[in-house]
Design an enzyme around this catalytic site. Sequence first.
Site, PDB file in Angstrom:
ATOM      1  N   LYS A 241       0.805  -1.223   0.000  1.00 57.99           N
ATOM      2  CA  LYS A 241       0.000   0.000   0.000  1.00 57.99           C
ATOM      3  C   LYS A 241       0.840   1.277   0.000  1.00 57.99           C
ATOM      4  CE  LYS A 241      -3.603  -2.786   1.845  1.00 57.99           C
ATOM      5  NZ  LYS A 241      -4.744  -3.090   2.642  1.00 57.99           N
TER       6      LYS A 241
ATOM      7  N   ASP B  70      -9.921  -8.432  -6.366  1.00 55.26           N
ATOM      8  CA  ASP B  70     -10.211  -8.653  -4.946  1.00 55.26           C
ATOM      9  C   ASP B  70     -11.708  -8.384  -4.801  1.00 55.26           C
ATOM     10  OD1 ASP B  70     -10.703  -8.076  -2.184  1.00 55.26           O
ATOM     11  OD2 ASP B  70      -8.577  -7.712  -1.879  1.00 55.26           O
TER      12      ASP B  70
HETATM   13  N1  GDD Z   1      -6.692 -16.464   9.129  1.00 60.98           N
HETATM   14  C1  GDD Z   1      -6.649 -15.147   8.975  1.00 60.98           C
HETATM   15  N2  GDD Z   1      -6.395 -14.353  10.067  1.00 60.98           N
HETATM   16  N3  GDD Z   1      -6.842 -14.612   7.761  1.00 60.98           N
HETATM   17  C2  GDD Z   1      -6.798 -13.253   7.638  1.00 60.98           C
HETATM   18  C3  GDD Z   1      -6.553 -12.404   8.720  1.00 60.98           C
HETATM   19  C4  GDD Z   1      -6.349 -12.996  10.012  1.00 60.98           C
HETATM   20  O1  GDD Z   1      -6.113 -12.328  11.031  1.00 60.98           O
HETATM   21  N4  GDD Z   1      -6.562 -11.116   8.279  1.00 60.98           N
HETATM   22  C5  GDD Z   1      -6.827 -11.180   6.953  1.00 60.98           C
HETATM   23  N5  GDD Z   1      -6.982 -12.473   6.560  1.00 60.98           N
HETATM   24  C6  GDD Z   1      -7.275 -12.955   5.215  1.00 60.98           C
HETATM   25  C7  GDD Z   1      -8.392 -12.184   4.527  1.00 60.98           C
HETATM   26  O2  GDD Z   1      -9.654 -12.790   4.764  1.00 60.98           O
HETATM   27  C8  GDD Z   1      -8.008 -12.277   3.065  1.00 60.98           C
HETATM   28  O3  GDD Z   1      -8.460 -13.481   2.474  1.00 60.98           O
HETATM   29  C9  GDD Z   1      -6.489 -12.305   3.107  1.00 60.98           C
HETATM   30  O4  GDD Z   1      -6.126 -12.727   4.430  1.00 60.98           O
HETATM   31  C10 GDD Z   1      -5.868 -10.919   2.797  1.00 60.98           C
HETATM   32  O5  GDD Z   1      -6.338  -9.988   3.750  1.00 60.98           O
HETATM   33  P1  GDD Z   1      -7.027  -8.612   3.306  1.00 60.98           P
HETATM   34  O6  GDD Z   1      -7.396  -7.913   4.550  1.00 60.98           O
HETATM   35  O7  GDD Z   1      -8.088  -8.870   2.295  1.00 60.98           O
HETATM   36  O8  GDD Z   1      -5.767  -7.885   2.684  1.00 60.98           O
HETATM   37  P2  GDD Z   1      -5.726  -6.837   1.481  1.00 60.98           P
HETATM   38  O9  GDD Z   1      -6.698  -7.194   0.421  1.00 60.98           O
HETATM   39  O10 GDD Z   1      -5.810  -5.469   2.056  1.00 60.98           O
HETATM   40  O11 GDD Z   1      -4.212  -7.024   0.964  1.00 60.98           O
HETATM   41  C11 GDD Z   1      -3.722  -8.308   0.619  1.00 60.98           C
HETATM   42  O12 GDD Z   1      -4.268  -8.751  -0.622  1.00 60.98           O
HETATM   43  C12 GDD Z   1      -3.908  -7.911  -1.757  1.00 60.98           C
HETATM   44  C13 GDD Z   1      -4.569  -8.526  -2.955  1.00 60.98           C
HETATM   45  O13 GDD Z   1      -5.946  -8.501  -2.823  1.00 60.98           O
HETATM   46  C14 GDD Z   1      -2.189  -8.243   0.512  1.00 60.98           C
HETATM   47  O14 GDD Z   1      -1.714  -9.570   0.336  1.00 60.98           O
HETATM   48  C15 GDD Z   1      -1.727  -7.341  -0.625  1.00 60.98           C
HETATM   49  O15 GDD Z   1      -0.307  -7.377  -0.764  1.00 60.98           O
HETATM   50  C16 GDD Z   1      -2.370  -7.838  -1.926  1.00 60.98           C
HETATM   51  O16 GDD Z   1      -2.016  -6.959  -3.002  1.00 60.98           O
HETATM   52 MG    MG Z   2      -8.398  -8.365   0.283  1.00 57.67          MG
END
Ligand code: GDD
Ligand code: MG
Length: 358
Positions: free
Chosen positions: A160, A216
């Site tokens: 980010k 996403d």
């Molecule tokens: N088990 C578990 N525990 N899973 C989690 C937790 C937790 O505490 N927190 C988040 N997740 C899961 C979410 O449900 C999701 O499937 C995944 O981990 C990524 O978390 P998000 O909260 O959706 O992250 P993001 O979308 O802001 O960012 C991530 O995804 C992007 C792509 O969509 C990162 O990996 C970025 O680098 C990436 O670009």
């Molecule tokens: Mg996400």
Amino acid sequence: TKALILVGGFGTRLRPLTLSKPKPLVEFCNKAQLLHQLEALAAAGVREVILAISYSPAVMEEFLLKAQHDLGIKVVCSHEQEPLGTAGPIAYARDFLNTKEDFFVVNSDITCAFPFAELLAFHKAHGREGTVLVTKVEEPSRYGVVQHDASGKVLRFVNKPKQFSGNLVNAGVAAFSPSVLARLQPKPASMEKEILPVMAQEEQLYCMPLRGYWLDIGSPKHHLLGAQLRLAHHRATEPAILSVHPAVVGDVLISPSATIGKGCLIGPAVVIGPNVVVHDGVHIERSTLLEGCVVGKHSYIVDSIIGWKSVIGQWVRVEGNTVLGESVTLSDEIYLNGGLVLPHKNVKESIAEPKIIM
Ligand code: GDD
Ligand code: MG
């Protein structure tokens, strides 16, 4: 090869749908979101999947029993006592992961064609600790941005970023060598903030470009956009699964058990679930109708998600990323723009501005 799916939290951004079903079980293009990933993993030869999850209601257990049987794979849940972020769950599940084999880590909230076999082949070929799939996006500031050299070696990973440093981002699908476990502890930590940037610095991270669509799909708006992309992907790769029907325009998926009345106009980018009943003269665009809902004569639905068993009256107009929860009823002739309607509500008056109807 095993895989760990980060299922995580309660899916608050997909309310009101997630008030009735855990997020991974909410249907995307007529199939539980999690099933898309399990099927792709099974097709790539993965026989054991770990769900990193913080809760597990009975519907989830039922779903997993069926999926295991249908796909011939084993799925185990790794329950966290507190949210461990995106890195902690991997360490927490280390006893489930075979410490001699490469494994996949997948975010549960993304859609793409999941090229697991190619990813693993590329990962084994370069021999370093990790490989992330990367994709180009318009708005990179919401994701993990990757800079790489000609061989695919990641030179820099910034999650980010405030400043623009390219629009190639982490797609949320990765392959790791077991040695990565030495970097992780079973406590709250972020893979993309704390681990991947260091791996890049140490020249232990590679990236592989993802071909085709990616999104996403954590919010209703992106759920609908994701469906549009996936249907277009079907059009290009296996058009036979899309619906052919006199009422259909463009890419549309209609469950065989749904019924469509006379003089309807369905499409483009519409998904209609099992046992849905669409009466005569209905017009639907860029929307998803979940199992068992009913749409009355001459109603118009655009850019909206209609929850399971909801009943829409006649001459109703629903638009602007409206999401109806389970078993909502809408009276005849009303207009909804961007409303989030909680399950079992009876809406009798128009809602002109986006808001939550409790
Ligand atoms: N088990 C578990 N525990 N899973 C989690 C937790 C937790 O505490 N927190 C988040 N997740 C899961 C979410 O449900 C999701 O499937 C995944 O981990 C990524 O978390 P998000 O909260 O959706 O992250 P993001 O979308 O802001 O960012 C991530 O995804 C992007 C792509 O969509 C990162 O990996 C970025 O680098 C990436 O670009
Ligand atoms: Mg996400």
